[in-house]
Design a protein around this motif. Structure first.
Motif, PDB file in Angstrom:
ATOM      1  N   ALA A  83       0.934  -1.034   0.197  1.00 28.98           N
ATOM      2  CA  ALA A  83       0.332  -0.219  -0.041  1.00 28.98           C
ATOM      3  C   ALA A  83       0.860   1.641  -0.330  1.00 28.98           C
ATOM      4  CB  ALA A  83      -0.656  -0.415   1.124  1.00 28.98           C
ATOM      5  N   THR A  84       1.836   1.339   0.651  1.00 28.78           N
ATOM      6  CA  THR A  84       2.576   2.827   1.060  1.00 28.78           C
ATOM      7  C   THR A  84       3.640   2.609  -0.405  1.00 28.78           C
ATOM      8  OG1 THR A  84       2.882   1.479   3.504  1.00 28.78           O
ATOM      9  CG2 THR A  84       5.294   2.878   1.962  1.00 28.78           C
ATOM     10  N   GLU A  85       4.110   1.716  -0.987  1.00 25.92           N
ATOM     11  CA  GLU A  85       4.523   1.848  -2.630  1.00 25.92           C
ATOM     12  C   GLU A  85       3.585   2.327  -4.231  1.00 25.92           C
ATOM     13  OE1 GLU A  85       7.557   1.465  -4.068  1.00 25.92           O
ATOM     14  OE2 GLU A  85       8.275   0.655  -1.728  1.00 25.92           O
ATOM     15  N   THR A 126      -8.113  -1.482  -0.583  1.00 25.51           N
ATOM     16  CA  THR A 126      -7.574  -1.826  -2.385  1.00 25.51           C
ATOM     17  C   THR A 126      -6.276  -2.501  -2.385  1.00 25.51           C
ATOM     18  OG1 THR A 126      -7.937   1.083  -2.687  1.00 25.51           O
ATOM     19  CG2 THR A 126      -5.878  -0.301  -4.098  1.00 25.51           C
ATOM     20  N   VAL A 127      -5.083  -2.807  -1.709  1.00 21.57           N
ATOM     21  CA  VAL A 127      -4.333  -3.568  -1.781  1.00 21.57           C
ATOM     22  C   VAL A 127      -5.023  -5.383  -1.986  1.00 21.57           C
ATOM     23  CG1 VAL A 127      -2.394  -5.057  -1.276  1.00 21.57           C
ATOM     24  CG2 VAL A 127      -2.399  -2.107  -1.781  1.00 21.57           C
ATOM     25  N   TYR A 128      -5.753  -5.384  -0.926  1.00 23.58           N
ATOM     26  CA  TYR A 128      -6.358  -6.558  -1.086  1.00 23.58           C
ATOM     27  C   TYR A 128      -7.360  -7.446  -2.252  1.00 23.58           C
ATOM     28  CZ  TYR A 128      -5.253  -6.430   4.005  1.00 23.58           C
ATOM     29  OH  TYR A 128      -5.161  -6.722   5.458  1.00 23.58           O
ATOM     30  N   ARG A 129      -8.238  -5.845  -2.458  1.00 22.10           N
ATOM     31  CA  ARG A 129      -9.259  -5.912  -3.571  1.00 22.10           C
ATOM     32  C   ARG A 129      -8.051  -6.400  -5.064  1.00 22.10           C
ATOM     33  NH1 ARG A 129     -11.736  -1.610  -1.926  1.00 22.10           N
ATOM     34  NH2 ARG A 129     -10.780  -0.641  -3.027  1.00 22.10           N
ATOM     35  N   ASP A 130      -6.721  -5.866  -4.789  1.00 21.46           N
ATOM     36  CA  ASP A 130      -5.747  -5.412  -6.690  1.00 21.46           C
ATOM     37  C   ASP A 130      -5.787  -7.170  -6.742  1.00 21.46           C
ATOM     38  OD1 ASP A 130      -6.239  -3.661  -7.575  1.00 21.46           O
ATOM     39  OD2 ASP A 130      -4.908  -2.765  -7.009  1.00 21.46           O
ATOM     40  N   VAL A 131      -4.900  -8.163  -5.173  1.00 24.57           N
ATOM     41  CA  VAL A 131      -5.039  -8.994  -4.895  1.00 24.57           C
ATOM     42  C   VAL A 131      -5.570 -10.289  -5.333  1.00 24.57           C
ATOM     43  CG1 VAL A 131      -3.845 -10.987  -2.864  1.00 24.57           C
ATOM     44  CG2 VAL A 131      -2.586  -8.511  -3.496  1.00 24.57           C
TER      45      VAL A 131
END
Length: 310
Positions: free
Chosen positions: A25-27, A34-39
């Protein structure tokens, strides 16, 4: 936008290995949600991506998985080819490696991005050296570069402007900097970290001694500080001059109204340097102070008048 972020996430995991959702998320500058959804989206697309729970957990790709995606946008592909300096790479002994890398990068790009990269190479040329003077003779550049890369100490014989003009020192090469077509070596020795012009190295002897730079050393930060100190020492004096509009334009100050003169204060490096710089302006400048500079220019003008009589 999301497609680009998914590619970036995939490349981050490919290059760095396991990363937590918070690190991703930081990068990516998004929320952890949002990271969870992208993964989840990547997993649904068949990417062998899985997560580990616990303190040392995180997301990672299945061992051995590599994507052929470059993740480059059109602008990034242009920048990659625009940033390449063939002459510089050749000086460092990397000319063939650069050519091969560009061929591989071009082959990996989609057809549209290959076209963008081709346009850049056809329309832009980067020529780092300045206009005047031949390129510096740097026979030891490749040796210096090898020592920098391998973190090995060297003994160099070096020419400098002040006495003693020739010195010999054991140094630990931290990095190389190319500035306006001239190579500089940043290296540490008995007297601390110094900057050396590579073209003034008369002899180089590699040593079988490895070294480790101090924790926290950053070449970019060192160079920025070096330049700031150089500029601070460059202009240590001041001159008061009168300028015509043309003189003001050539000296880079705000010009007065047409036909008028303007009195300004300008920083100078030294009397000798200002003498030469101001003489170039001819009749478009009058030096008022300091008196030593005014007298020196007046003496030069008198000498010229005698040398070039009517």
């Amino acid at each position: 936008m999301r497609a680009s972020r998914l590619v970036t996430l995939l490349l981050l995991l490919q290059n760095r290995g396991r990363m937590t959702a918070k690190e991703l998320a930081t990068e990516l500058e998004v929320s952890v949600r949002t990271v969870y959804r992208d993964v989840e989206a990547l997993g649904a697309a068949g990417i062998p991506l899985y997560g580990d729970s616990g303190h040392a957990g995180g997301y990672r790709l299945l061992d051995g998985y590599r994507t052929r995606l470059t993740g480059l946008t059109a602008q990034e592909a242009q920048a990659a080819f625009l940033a390449a300096l063939p002459a510089t790479a050749a000086e460092l002994g990397l000319g063939e490696a650069l050519a091969n890398a560009q061929l591989k990068l071009r082959a990996a790009l989609p057809a549209e991005l290959r076209e963008h990269a081709g346009r850049v190479q056809a329309r832009f040329l980067l020529d780092a050296p300045g206009w005047y003077g031949d390129a510096d003779d740097t026979p030891y550049l490749a040796g210096v570069a090898a020592a920098v890369w391998e973190r090995r100490a060297v003994v160099l014989r070096y020419r400098r402007w002040r006495a003693p003009q020739e010195i010999e020192r054991r140094v630990e090469p931290y990095g190389l900097v190319l500035k306006a077509g001239r190579w500089y070596l940043v290296a540490a020795g008995a007297s601390g970290t110094r900057t050396y012009r590579v073209d003034q190295i008369d002899q180089l002897r590699p040593l079988d001694e490895e070294f480790t730079p101090p924790d926290g050393f950053d070449l970019r930060r060192y160079w920025d500080d070096y330049l700031a100190d150089f500029r601070a020492r460059l202009h240590t004096g001041e001159a008061v001059v009168r300028l015509t509009p043309e003189g003001a334009r050539r000296l880079g100050v705000t010009p007065p109204l047409a036909g008028e003169w303007a009195e300004v204060r300008v920083p100078i490096e030294s009397i000798a340097h200002a003498h030469g710089e101001f003489l170039r302006l001819g009749a478009d400048i009058e030096v008022l102070a300091p008196p030593e500079l005014r007298d020196r220019i007046a003496e030069t003008v008198r000498t010229l008048a005698i040398r070039y009589p009517r």
